[in-house]
Design a protein around this motif. Structure first.
Motif, PDB file in Angstrom:
ATOM      1  N   VAL A  17      37.132  41.348  35.072  1.00  0.00           N
ATOM      2  CA  VAL A  17      36.670  40.942  36.404  1.00  0.00           C
ATOM      3  C   VAL A  17      37.801  40.245  37.160  1.00  0.00           C
ATOM      4  N   ILE A  18      38.528  39.372  36.494  1.00  0.00           N
ATOM      5  CA  ILE A  18      39.654  38.681  37.125  1.00  0.00           C
ATOM      6  C   ILE A  18      40.744  39.685  37.487  1.00  0.00           C
ATOM      7  N   GLY A  19      41.017  40.645  36.657  1.00  0.00           N
ATOM      8  CA  GLY A  19      42.010  41.675  36.934  1.00  0.00           C
ATOM      9  C   GLY A  19      41.649  42.503  38.160  1.00  0.00           C
ATOM     10  N   VAL A  20      40.395  42.903  38.273  1.00  0.00           N
ATOM     11  CA  VAL A  20      39.944  43.682  39.429  1.00  0.00           C
ATOM     12  C   VAL A  20      40.041  42.840  40.705  1.00  0.00           C
ATOM     13  N   MET A  21      39.656  41.585  40.630  1.00  0.00           N
ATOM     14  CA  MET A  21      39.728  40.703  41.804  1.00  0.00           C
ATOM     15  C   MET A  21      41.183  40.514  42.253  1.00  0.00           C
ATOM     16  N   LEU A  22      42.101  40.356  41.310  1.00  0.00           N
ATOM     17  CA  LEU A  22      43.513  40.217  41.666  1.00  0.00           C
ATOM     18  C   LEU A  22      44.054  41.484  42.319  1.00  0.00           C
ATOM     19  N   MET A  23      43.657  42.641  41.815  1.00  0.00           N
ATOM     20  CA  MET A  23      44.094  43.900  42.419  1.00  0.00           C
ATOM     21  C   MET A  23      43.574  44.039  43.847  1.00  0.00           C
ATOM     22  N   ILE A  24      42.342  43.639  44.106  1.00  0.00           N
ATOM     23  CA  ILE A  24      41.774  43.709  45.453  1.00  0.00           C
ATOM     24  C   ILE A  24      42.534  42.768  46.397  1.00  0.00           C
ATOM     25  N   VAL A  25      42.838  41.552  45.940  1.00  0.00           N
ATOM     26  CA  VAL A  25      43.559  40.584  46.769  1.00  0.00           C
ATOM     27  C   VAL A  25      44.963  41.093  47.083  1.00  0.00           C
ATOM     28  N   VAL A  26      45.662  41.633  46.107  1.00  0.00           N
ATOM     29  CA  VAL A  26      47.004  42.164  46.323  1.00  0.00           C
ATOM     30  C   VAL A  26      46.955  43.334  47.303  1.00  0.00           C
ATOM     31  N   THR A  27      45.980  44.215  47.190  1.00  0.00           N
ATOM     32  CA  THR A  27      45.836  45.354  48.096  1.00  0.00           C
ATOM     33  C   THR A  27      45.599  44.885  49.529  1.00  0.00           C
ATOM     34  N   ILE A  28      44.753  43.881  49.703  1.00  0.00           N
ATOM     35  CA  ILE A  28      44.472  43.353  51.047  1.00  0.00           C
ATOM     36  C   ILE A  28      45.733  42.725  51.642  1.00  0.00           C
ATOM     37  N   ILE A  29      46.487  41.986  50.865  1.00  0.00           N
ATOM     38  CA  ILE A  29      47.717  41.357  51.361  1.00  0.00           C
ATOM     39  C   ILE A  29      48.743  42.419  51.731  1.00  0.00           C
ATOM     40  N   LEU A  30      48.897  43.447  50.913  1.00  0.00           N
ATOM     41  CA  LEU A  30      49.829  44.527  51.240  1.00  0.00           C
ATOM     42  C   LEU A  30      49.408  45.276  52.502  1.00  0.00           C
ATOM     43  N   ALA A  33      50.338  43.170  55.471  1.00  0.00           N
ATOM     44  CA  ALA A  33      51.778  43.164  55.700  1.00  0.00           C
ATOM     45  C   ALA A  33      52.236  44.472  56.348  1.00  0.00           C
ATOM     46  N   VAL A  34      51.755  45.594  55.866  1.00  0.00           N
ATOM     47  CA  VAL A  34      52.123  46.892  56.429  1.00  0.00           C
ATOM     48  C   VAL A  34      51.610  47.007  57.863  1.00  0.00           C
ATOM     49  N   SER A  35      50.402  46.566  58.122  1.00  0.00           N
ATOM     50  CA  SER A  35      49.838  46.609  59.464  1.00  0.00           C
ATOM     51  C   SER A  35      50.631  45.735  60.429  1.00  0.00           C
ATOM     52  N   SER A  36      50.993  44.555  59.992  1.00  0.00           N
ATOM     53  CA  SER A  36      51.782  43.648  60.832  1.00  0.00           C
ATOM     54  C   SER A  36      53.145  44.252  61.150  1.00  0.00           C
ATOM     55  N   TYR A  37      53.792  44.847  60.170  1.00  0.00           N
ATOM     56  CA  TYR A  37      55.100  45.464  60.371  1.00  0.00           C
ATOM     57  C   TYR A  37      55.002  46.652  61.323  1.00  0.00           C
ATOM     58  N   ALA A  38      53.999  47.496  61.144  1.00  0.00           N
ATOM     59  CA  ALA A  38      53.851  48.687  61.982  1.00  0.00           C
ATOM     60  C   ALA A  38      53.537  48.316  63.427  1.00  0.00           C
ATOM     61  N   ASN A  39      52.763  47.270  63.644  1.00  0.00           N
ATOM     62  CA  ASN A  39      52.412  46.868  65.001  1.00  0.00           C
ATOM     63  C   ASN A  39      53.552  46.150  65.712  1.00  0.00           C
ATOM     64  N   SER A  40      54.494  45.602  64.946  1.00  0.00           N
ATOM     65  CA  SER A  40      55.592  44.875  65.567  1.00  0.00           C
ATOM     66  C   SER A  40      56.688  45.804  66.074  1.00  0.00           C
TER      67      SER A  40
END
Length: 165
Positions: A17-30, A33-40
């Motif tokens: 459960v902790i592993g899945v939650m960490l993967m979801i958090v990392v995916t959201i952060i990435l 970051a990609v959205s911010s870079y593309a919009n800039s």
């Protein structure tokens, strides 16, 4: 002695459960970051591509820019900069001092643009004057004429010329 009571008796599912939650958090952060870079990133507008011949004539009282080929230029979309002297100084010529030979506000291949100046004969210098410029250039002194596209901010043409007597 008192016996401790365990709330969770089975600890096997905690690690996945902790592993899945960490993967979801990392995916959201990435994704953020990609959205911010593309919009800039802004798309760079392309400046018109033009070939000019530049010459100056004391008798005509102007710098002549002959449009040899390339894109059509709109008079409202250009600024002409004059640079001369040591140390170098520059300024922008007023739009009312620039005229197109076709009597329209567009410069097509084969047309000429004229940048007017004032000639002072006893002192042998020309003067570009206006709201954003007061530039004196001596006869025989080289000066640079730069045409700038106002939409993109890029230089369309730059030429160093010397005014002969």
């Amino acid at each position: 002695m008192k016996k401790r009571c365990r709330i969770f008796s089975n600890a096997e599912a905690v690690s996945p459960v902790i592993g899945v939650m960490l993967m979801i958090v990392v995916t959201i952060i990435l994704a953020a970051a990609v959205s911010s870079y593309a919009n800039s990133m802004q798309s760079q507008e392309r400046a018109p591509q033009v070939t000019f011949i530049t010459e100056a004539s004391v008798q005509d009282g102007c710098v002549i820019l002959e449009h040899l080929g390339g894109d059509t230029i709109d008079k409202r979309d250009i600024r002409v900069e004059i640079e001369s002297g040591y140390p170098s100084t520059s300024g922008y010529v007023d739009a009312d001092k620039i005229s197109f030979s076709s009597s329209s506000s567009y410069l097509n291949p084969g047309d000429e643009a004229k940048v007017n100046f004032t000639y002072t004969s006893p002192d042998d210098y020309i003067t570009f004057d206006g709201d954003e410029i007061y530039q004196e250039v001596e006869i025989g002194e080289p000066f640079t004429v730069t045409v700038i596209d106002t939409n993109s901010g890029q230089t369309i043409h730059a030429s160093k010329i010397t005014l002969s007597p």
